[in-house]
Each structure stands twice: as structure tokens, then as C-alpha cells.
Design a protein around this motif. Structure first.
Motif, mmCIF file in Angstrom:
data_model
loop_
_atom_site.group_PDB
_atom_site.id
_atom_site.type_symbol
_atom_site.label_atom_id
_atom_site.label_comp_id
_atom_site.label_asym_id
_atom_site.label_seq_id
_atom_site.Cartn_x
_atom_site.Cartn_y
_atom_site.Cartn_z
ATOM 1 N N ILE A 216 0.853 -1.190 0.000
ATOM 2 C CA ILE A 216 0.000 0.000 0.000
ATOM 3 C C ILE A 216 0.887 1.237 0.000
ATOM 4 N N GLU A 217 0.656 2.137 -0.942
ATOM 5 C CA GLU A 217 1.367 3.415 -0.911
ATOM 6 C C GLU A 217 0.738 4.284 0.171
ATOM 7 N N PRO A 218 1.554 4.849 1.072
ATOM 8 C CA PRO A 218 0.983 5.540 2.241
ATOM 9 C C PRO A 218 0.269 6.850 1.917
ATOM 10 N N THR A 219 0.541 7.455 0.760
ATOM 11 C CA THR A 219 -0.095 8.743 0.454
ATOM 12 C C THR A 219 -1.585 8.552 0.242
ATOM 13 N N PRO A 220 -2.414 9.598 0.542
ATOM 14 C CA PRO A 220 -3.874 9.454 0.418
ATOM 15 C C PRO A 220 -4.327 9.000 -0.966
ATOM 16 N N GLY A 221 -3.644 9.486 -2.017
ATOM 17 C CA GLY A 221 -4.060 9.081 -3.365
ATOM 18 C C GLY A 221 -3.312 7.873 -3.870
ATOM 19 N N GLY A 222 -2.549 7.225 -2.970
ATOM 20 C CA GLY A 222 -1.688 6.123 -3.400
ATOM 21 C C GLY A 222 -2.465 4.888 -3.815
ATOM 22 N N SER A 223 -1.804 4.068 -4.610
ATOM 23 C CA SER A 223 -2.451 2.846 -5.090
ATOM 24 C C SER A 223 -1.991 1.668 -4.241
ATOM 25 N N CYS A 224 -2.525 0.497 -4.533
ATOM 26 C CA CYS A 224 -2.059 -0.706 -3.844
ATOM 27 C C CYS A 224 -1.838 -1.803 -4.872
ATOM 28 N N LYS A 225 -0.876 -2.655 -4.576
ATOM 29 C CA LYS A 225 -0.570 -3.776 -5.471
ATOM 30 C C LYS A 225 -0.699 -5.056 -4.665
ATOM 31 N N VAL A 226 -1.289 -6.072 -5.291
ATOM 32 C CA VAL A 226 -1.450 -7.367 -4.628
ATOM 33 C C VAL A 226 -0.782 -8.428 -5.477
ATOM 34 N N SER A 227 0.014 -9.279 -4.835
ATOM 35 C CA SER A 227 0.648 -10.371 -5.580
ATOM 36 C C SER A 227 0.497 -11.666 -4.801
ATOM 37 N N CYS A 228 0.438 -12.775 -5.527
ATOM 38 C CA CYS A 228 0.314 -14.098 -4.902
ATOM 39 C C CYS A 228 1.712 -14.595 -4.560
ATOM 40 N N LEU A 229 1.942 -14.913 -3.277
ATOM 41 C CA LEU A 229 3.261 -15.355 -2.835
ATOM 42 C C LEU A 229 3.397 -16.870 -2.824
ATOM 43 N N HIS A 230 2.348 -17.571 -2.445
ATOM 44 C CA HIS A 230 2.493 -18.999 -2.199
ATOM 45 C C HIS A 230 1.114 -19.656 -2.234
ATOM 46 N N THR A 231 1.085 -20.901 -2.681
ATOM 47 C CA THR A 231 -0.168 -21.661 -2.690
ATOM 48 C C THR A 231 0.050 -22.958 -1.929
ATOM 49 N N LEU A 232 -0.843 -23.235 -0.981
ATOM 50 C CA LEU A 232 -0.763 -24.463 -0.190
ATOM 51 C C LEU A 232 -1.929 -25.364 -0.567
ATOM 52 N N SER A 233 -1.618 -26.598 -0.963
ATOM 53 C CA SER A 233 -2.681 -27.552 -1.266
ATOM 54 C C SER A 233 -2.921 -28.400 -0.018
ATOM 55 N N ILE A 234 -4.151 -28.453 0.447
ATOM 56 C CA ILE A 234 -4.450 -29.007 1.770
ATOM 57 C C ILE A 234 -4.813 -30.488 1.733
ATOM 58 N N GLY A 235 -5.316 -30.954 0.618
ATOM 59 C CA GLY A 235 -5.810 -32.326 0.577
ATOM 60 C C GLY A 235 -7.295 -32.328 0.266
ATOM 61 N N SER A 236 -7.927 -33.447 0.556
ATOM 62 C CA SER A 236 -9.324 -33.594 0.128
ATOM 63 C C SER A 236 -10.308 -32.818 1.006
ATOM 64 N N LYS A 237 -9.919 -32.546 2.266
ATOM 65 C CA LYS A 237 -10.853 -31.882 3.173
ATOM 66 C C LYS A 237 -10.499 -30.399 3.298
ATOM 67 N N PRO A 238 -11.359 -29.500 2.798
ATOM 68 C CA PRO A 238 -10.999 -28.080 2.778
ATOM 69 C C PRO A 238 -10.948 -27.454 4.169
ATOM 70 N N MET A 239 -10.211 -26.341 4.248
ATOM 71 C CA MET A 239 -10.130 -25.544 5.466
ATOM 72 C C MET A 239 -11.218 -24.454 5.416
#
Length: 849
Positions: free
Chosen positions: A162-185
Motif C-alpha cells: 500500500i502506498e501511504p499517500t492518500p491518493g496512493g495505489s495498492c498492489k497485490v501479488s500471490c506469494l504462495h499456494t498451499l494444497s491441503i488435501g481432500s478436506k478443505p479448510m
């Protein structure tokens, strides 16, 4: 009514000269766990069908809805969270994440001071099924790490910059994916490890009855550390505390978990520094014994953590859907203090606050609040206010319940006013004949009354709308409603999926509550003495509501909002009550019912549409139909309650009907793409009627129709995205006057308001399948009483397109103008709308001349 800056977005149209403001939004909460989030900015976010709604607990009203999702919203998360007390200071902008049933996650930016909301971005589609939980933390002033889990058994770790300035933008990126198995969390919690600023810990729980602990760093790479066993059913909620300073000088982390096994467990994670060389030996030597005696041991960075079960809390009698640590407070010296206090919410309709006893340290239930109603199910979640002074629950009925600690020396938790509304599509609404309140019906099987609550309002205060009564709680989805003539004109007829229309009359308790709410002058209450019914009682099957009589005893009802009159002691369920302040959910469900006075039998299928003439003496009704005999329109006479006519013209369901303003004609439109005009004439023997004209109006289903209040012109709207304006000629034929330019989506609702009789000018409100609303100025094209057209041609122009932030997010089912009083011609026009997004909305429309 002066709007708060920025909250009531205005919109101007192509024709200019018009502004609109949102006055009221009524909506219920989606009935899913993790749906509600109370942000550090003070606003509560929740999913209302496909929209994210924000409400202000201080004012008890919904301030806006955010459109964008294509499926119901399942969960919300504020960033910074209530635990990020260091990052909250002096912050003007907050971010809100929302996840929906189609796997989409959206980010929104909220300017808390200015009240401006904007859609920032839609996250990449990592999930293939519905999002079930979001959890995150700020790791610095500009970076947040959050996790999402879904029914597709995948947990994704994300980074938001998040850019701290009031008009600042934000960027989102995927860091990691965890596969849990057959029973979801289905539950997640994320925390920063004590004495390990760069290391994070993630707890997840779900259908396999275990809590899975993962450790990682800011790069988002998480590896499994251990499993915590003990629960014997699905784990529904997890929450990490902030690190707690123990007497030994170490910081310990606590994790609280709740389950469908009705228990709550508190896990302690005891930290111990280890040298890098002895890590492997320590793990090997200790892990076998300690995992059986105390619990698992895991290492993160250069610290080992010993997990032990601190406490097992047993007190709830049903599934415990949520647990949450009391939000921390900021101490001098920038140190966050974690209160040892936990809030739990359960399907047993109770919320409990748990704290350790001062002397023994044993965790006990110190506060219990709940709902006493007979509704079948309880709470889906409970939440703390950021300062810990209030608690909020959301329940099975789409309802909110809030309590605030108002005690000075000791705790005293009292119910507070919260927004309310339907939790299923709202099928129809209508203004009271006096225009003082709005009545809506829904597929949630309730009828609700909303009104501006003016009592105890000081000059200059904002007047907030409240739900003041719930006249009908039914066993079938309710599809249509109309007000009819009655004592004080508070009588309505509703139609549901049960083939029967039911008539309801206002009891004495409602008339007196309405007087309190709207500050009616006492002389309006002259007819109170004639009302013998004080309220209504629900039957066992939830269909007929039986009247409760005054038994001739002219006792005045108690004006206290908690105690009913003495004569009601024999009735345990319903206690008709006069309210001096807006009622809360419990009171609405049991103390505001209206008695049913008549049933109208005749139709062969589910009721679909109903309307009443302007005298309030004749009701027309239609039902779902696949053939001409079933598609008849029935006419009912008020008073005798007899069927006085069966109008035959259409072959399929009649979707909407409306009487002309002088009650000479009845207009109907249908799924068979036709419109029909019937002439209606009351005689001493009953009612005479005949078909004046039948015309194929559109190429697709005709959903809506509306008469010009000044004449015999009318509009029809259809799935073919067109609105056509017609007139009745020679009392025997229909002529097309104009076709408006094609709209962007199917037209599903129309309402015509007259503005100037001399020029035959008016405003046509158009509602569409995509939830948007437009106002069109229509003038000229007059047809006089002798059915001869005027010389002035009809003209129509778009005057206003509502801002999407003001509008519904799915189909508009009905639009209704409030009849303006002759005394307030210069004030704003009021337009009410309802839709498939579970919302009832009221707008002020200002026409600048």
C-alpha cells in the motif's frame, strides 16, 4: 435532511436539473460464517447478497453498498486489522477485502474521514470455488500479508503493498499456494511470531477436526510445523492473540479455536531461544515425549515453541461458530496490550465473554448475552468493537444484534440499535396511504415496515430510518402486497406462494408506535378508541396470526419498550408493545405482529401480483399461470370480501397490474407479451367490467407498467430492453405514442410521477435487471377526458442516471414514488425501490427549476 459529506453520492443526468441522494438502505446479512468484519476505522462490513455493505454502528444505519461481485459475498477482511494498533494511528485510508461464492476476491479503498469508497482491484483468480475465509496482518506500515481459503482445498498467501499517500495505489501479488488435501479448510488466523518480527505463523482448521500450524516469513513461503488435535468436529473459527508478556519476561502467543463439537480450546505457544547447532537434536529428543505430555514442539527461526492446551471452555449448547480475542489497546511507549478476554458466538443464540479468574487463573464465562426469540437458529458470528466497548452478532435471520457496556462501576451490556432488512429477494413494496412509512415483502417470508424515526430528534439532527414493525411472519415466500382502505388506512393485503391472499389490520400497539415514531399530532389518534385489537399472536405452523383483543378494558398500553400491559400475562409468546425508541430484533419478531382479518380464496396457483384502486375499495389479484383459465385476474370487494369479477384476457402469468388514477381502467401486462386494458365501473349490484383493448406490446416478457397520474397515458417495460408509452383512445383502443431508446438491460420496474398537470409533465422512473435506475422526463401527448389527443406531441428525455454506488446490484423488482402532499411541493420527491439483492432503498430526488 442534510447528507453526511460524501456518503450520499449524488448523480446528475443528461437532461440536468436533477439530483438524487440516498436516504435509506435496508438489508440483511448473508447467512454465512466469516461474513462480517468490524474494522479499525469503526465501520462494519458485511455481505448483502452480491454487494458488500458498510454500516456505521454509531448511527445504526447502512452508509453504502459496494457493487462488483457476481455472486453472494461470503467473507470480508479489513486492513489494517483491529490487531494492527501500531499501523492504525493517524491513518486516513483503510482497505477492505471481500471474497464471494464464485472464488473472486476484491479489494476496496475506504477514506474513513471523507466517506469516499472506491474499487481498487480484483485479485487474480487463484480459487476455483467459493471463498470461505480471509485472514491477514500488517507486517509494516505499507505491507500486509493475508491468506485466503476456499472450498477447492487450496490456501493462497498474498502480499498487499500500500502506498501511504492518500491518493496512493495498492498492489497485490500471490506469494504462495498451499494444497491441503481432500478436506478443505474453513477457518484461518495469521500472526507475527513474538521476538521473531520477520516470521509469521498461520493456523488453519476445517473438516478434518485438526488445527494445522504453518510457519513462514514475509516472502510468503510457509511450511507445516505441527498439528493440534483435540476437537471432535469441524473447526469453525481460529484467532491468534497478540504476544502476551508473562511473569517470566517471555512473550507467549495464544490461539483460541472453536468447533462444532460445542467446545472452545485455548492453546499456549511458549517460546524458548535455541542455538542453531542444537536445533536438530532438540527437536529429535523432545518431540516424542512432549507431543504426548504437553503438545507439539516446533521451531521457527532461532526460537522453539512449545504448544500446550491452556484451557478447555465448555458452556455453549450448540455449534460454536466464532471466537475472537478482545482487540488490543495501545499503551504509552508504543506497546500493544492484549486483554485476556475472548468473545464466542454460537448457534444456541448466545454470545459469551470468557476471562481468567483473578485468583485461580481458571477461564470462566463472565458475560452472557443472547436472543430470547423462538427463531429456529442462532448466531453465525460475534465481533468486538475496536475499543472493546461493544459486541456484535449476526444471526440466522440475516439480523444483527449489538450490545454495549454502559455500566460505570460494573459491566452492564445493553442492546443497541442496528440496521435491519430482508435476507432474501425483496419482491414488492408500497407506501402507506398516508405516506408515513414503507411496507416491503420478501422471499424471506416476512413483511416489514420502515419509517423515519423522528422521536427525540433535536433540530438539525439527521433523521434515520428504522424498521418499526414486522406485521407478517409467514411460512411461505411472499410475492406481492397492496394497501387497502381500513381504519386509519392501515390495512394491507399480501399474496404468497400459497394461493391465498391474506388481509391484515393495524393493531392499537402499532398505531401508537407510529405516533411516537413520526410525531403525529394527538388529534390523528381519535380513532384509537375504535380499535379493539392490541396485537397478534403467531400460530404454531406460522401461517395465521390470531388477534389479541383489549377485552373491552380501556387500559392504556405500557409505553415502556420492555413491559407489556398486565392483561397480556396469559400470552407467553407475543406481547404487543408500544415503542418509544426503535425496536430491536427480538422485539420486532414477537411484539409487532398484525392480526389477520380475512383470507381470499380463489386462485389455483401461487399469488404473483396484487393491486388496489385509489379509493381502496377494490383489489385485483393474479397468480402464476401456464394457461388462459388460470391466468384470470380476480377482483375482490373490500368489506364484503367477495370475488366480484374474473377478468379473462391473458394466456400466461399476469406480471403486474395498476388502476388508472380515476379508477376507470385497469391495466395489466403479462408473460404472454401482451397488455390489456379493462374498463371498471362500480354499480349498486357490484362491479361491471369489460375488456377495452388487448395488444401485443413487446417482443419479450412484459415485466412492468405504470399510468400517468394526470391522464390515460401509460408506460410498459419489457425484457426486450424497451419502454413504450401508450394512450387509451376513444375508450376502445390503444395507441403507441413513443418508444424510448433501448436500455442497457431488461426493464423490470416502472413508476410514473406527475409534476405539472398543465403541461402533462412527469418523471418516469425505470429500474433494470442489472440493478440500475434511470429517471426520464416525460411531457405532452395528453389524452383528455373525452379521449381526444392534445396537439402537443409527447417528448421524453433521460434526466438522471443513478450512480451505481446508489443502486441495487441485481434485479430491481419494484419502484414506488411517495405521493407528495400539497403542502410540501417544494421539498424533494421520495422514490422507494426494492430488488433481488435483498435491499430496500429510499432516495430523495431534487428537481431544480
Amino acid at each position: 435532511m442534510s447528507p453526511a459529506a460524501g456518503e450520499l453520492a449524488g448523480a446528475r443526468g443528461e437532461g440536468g436539473g436533477m439530483e438524487v441522494q440516498r436516504v435509506f438502505i435496508g438489508a440483511g446479512c448473508n447467512r454465512v460464517v466469516n461474513n462480517v468484519s468490524w474494522g479499525a476505522c469503526g465501520l462494519v462490513a458485511f455481505g448483502a447478497q452480491n454487494a458488500v455493505a458498510l454500516f456505521s454502528p454509531e448511527r445504526g444505519e447502512i452508509v453504502t453498498t459496494l457493487p462488483g461481485h457476481k455472486a453472494p459475498v461470503n467473507c470480508t477482511l479489513w486492513l489494517p486489522t483491529k490487531k494492527d494498533v501500531l499501523q492504525v494511528r493517524g491513518r486516513e485510508t483503510y482497505y477492505l477485502l471481500s471474497g464471494s461464492a464464485d472464488g473472486a476476491i476484491m479489494a476496496w479503498k475506504i477514506g474513513s474521514g471523507k466517506g469516499d469508497w472506491s474499487h481498487v482491484l480484483q485479485l487474480p483468480g487463484m480459487h476455483k470455488k467459493g471463498i470461505t475465509c480471509l485472514a491477514g496482518r500488517m507486517v509494516s506500515d505499507t505491507v500486509a500479508i493475508f491468506a485466503s481459503t476456499s472450498s477447492d482445498s487450496i490456501v493462497v498467501i498474498w502480499e498487499m503493498v500500500i502506498e501511504p499517500t492518500p491518493g496512493g495505489s495498492c498492489k497485490v501479488s500471490c506469494l504462495h499456494t498451499l494444497s491441503i488435501g481432500s478436506k478443505p479448510m474453513v477457518s484461518l488466523s495469521l500472526a507475527v511470531l513474538p521476538e521473531q518480527g520477520s516470521h509469521l505463523i498461520l493456523a488453519m482448521g476445517g473438516l478434518d477436526h485438526k488445527i494445522h500450524i504453518y510457519c513462514g516469513d514475509k516472502s510468503g513461503k510457509f511450511i507445516k510445523a505441527c498439528e493440534l488435535k483435540g476437537h471432535s468436529d469441524w473447526i469453525r473459527s481460529l484467532d491468534f492473540s497478540l504476544p502476551v508478556m508473562m511473569s517470566s519476561g517471555k512473550h507467549n502467543l495464544f490461539l483460541v479455536s472453536s468447533s462444532q463439537d460445542r467446545t472452545i480450546r485455548i492453546w499456549k505457544m511458549d517460546s524458548e531461544a535455541v542455538s542453531s547447532g542444537s536445533t536438530a537434536q532438540l527437536r529429535k529428543a523432545n518431540i516424542e515425549m512432549t507431543s504426548y505430555i504437553e503438545g507439539p514442539l516446533f521451531v521457527a527461526g532461532n526460537t522453539s515453541y512449545q504448544v500446550s492446551l491452556e484451557s478447555l471452555l465448555v458452556g455453549h449448547e450448540d455449534w460454536v461458530y466464532s471466537v475472537e480475542w478482545q482487540p488490543p489497546t495501545l499503551l504509552p511507549g508504543d506497546e500493544a496490550h492484549q486483554a485476556m478476554s475472548i468473545l464466542s458466538a454460537s448457534m444456541d443464540k448466545m454470545m459469551m465473554i470468557w476471562r481468567p479468574e483473578k485468583n485461580t487463573g481458571l477461564w470462566i464465562n463472565s458475560v452472557t448475552v443472547g436472543e430470547l426469540s423462538h427463531s429456529a437458529l442462532g448466531f453465525y458470528g460475534g465481533h468486538w468493537q475496536p475499543d472493546g466497548k461493544s459486541i456484535l452478532a449476526h444471526g440466522y435471520g440475516g439480523s444483527f444484534h449489538m450490545w454495549r457496556d454502559v455500566g460505570l462501576d460494573s459491566e452492564n451490556w445493553q442492546p443497541q440499535i442496528v440496521p435491519s432488512g430482508h435476507f432474501a429477494p425483496v419482491s414488492d413494496l408500497t407506501w402507506a396511504r398516508s405516506g408515513q412509512y414503507l411496507l416491503s415483502v420478501s422471499h424471506d417470508q416476512t413483511t416489514r415496515i420502515f419509517a423515519p424515526w423522528r422521536n427525540q430528534v433535536k433540530p438539525g439532527d439527521m433523521i434515520y430510518w428504522r424498521e418499526i414493525a414486522r406485521p407478517q411472519i409467514h411460512g411461505h415466500d411472499i410475492n406481492c402486497v397492496a394497501f387497502i382502505q381500513g381504519s386509519g388506512n392501515h390495512r394491507f393485503v399480501s399474496g404468497a406462494d400459497e394461493k391465498v391472499s391474506r388481509v391484515f389490520e393495524a393493531p392499537l400497539s402499532f398505531l401508537k408506535t407510529l405516533q411516537q415514531a413520526t410525531l403525529l399530532k394527538p388529534d390523528v389518534s381519535d380513532d384509537f378508541d375504535n380499535v379493539q385489537v392490541v396485537g397478534a399472536n403467531m400460530s404454531a405452523l406460522g401461517l395465521s396470526q390470531k388477534p389479541i383483543y383489549t377485552h373491552g378494558v380501556k387500559e392504556s398500553l405500557s409505553s415502556n419498550s420492555t413491559d407489556g400491559p398486565d392483561s397480556m400475562e396469559t400470552i407467553p409468546d407475543a406481547v404487543p408493545t408500544v415503542f418509544t425508541e426503535p425496536p430491536v430484533e427480538d422485539q420486532l419478531a414477537w411484539n409487532t405482529l398484525w392480526p389477520e382479518s380475512h383470507k381470499l380464496y380463489g386462485h389455483g396457483n401461487e399469488l404473483f401480483s396484487i393491486c388496489c384502486d385509489y379509493e381502496g375499495k377494490l383489489v385485483a389479484s393474479s397468480c402464476k399461470a401456464q394457461s388462459a383459465p388460470v391466468a384470470e385476474i380476480w377482483l375482490w370487494e373490500i368489506g364484503t370480501w367477495k370475488a366480484v369479477g374474473r377478468l379473462q384476457s391473458h394466456n400466461l402469468t399476469v406480471t403486474q397490474m395498476e388502476f388508472s388514477r380515476d379508477n376507470v381502467f385497469l391495466l395489466s401486462v403479462s408473460r404472454d407479451r401482451h397488455l390489456s386494458i379493462f374498463s371498471i365501473r362500480k354499480t349498486k349490484e357490484g362491479v361491471e367490467h369489460h375488456l377495452v383493448a388487448k395488444h401485443e406490446a413487446h417482443k419479450r416478457i412484459v415485466w412492468a407498467c405504470s399510468w400517468n397520474p394526470f391522464g390515460y397515458e401509460f408506460a410498459t417495460g419489457s425484457r426486450d430492453k424497451t419502454v413504450k408509452i401508450w394512450c387509451v383512445q376513444d375508450a376502445s383502443s390503444v395507441k403507441l405514442l413513443a418508444t424510448l431508446p433501448q436500455f442497457r438491460d431488461s426493464v423490470t420496474a416502472l413508476a410514473w410521477m406527475g409534476r405539472d398537470r398543465a403541461s402533462n409533465a412527469g418523471i418516469l422512473a425505470v429500474g433494470m435487471d442489472n440493478g440500475l435506475i434511470e429517471l426520464w422526463g416525460v411531457s405532452g401527448g395528453r389524452v383528455s377526458a373525452d379521449s381526444t389527443p392534445d396537439s402537443s406531441p409527447l417528448s421524453a428525455a433521460c434526466m438522471l442516471r443513478f450512480d451505481p454506488l446508489l443502486c441495487h446490484v441485481s434485479t430491481v423488482h419494484r419502484l414506488r414514488w411517495r405521493e407528495p402532499n400539497s403542502s410540501d411541493e417544494k421539498s424533494a420527491l421520495e422514490l422507494a425501490s426494492c430488488g433481488a439483492d435483498h435491499c430496500v432503498r429510499v432516495f430523495d430526488v431534487h428537481c431544480r427549476t
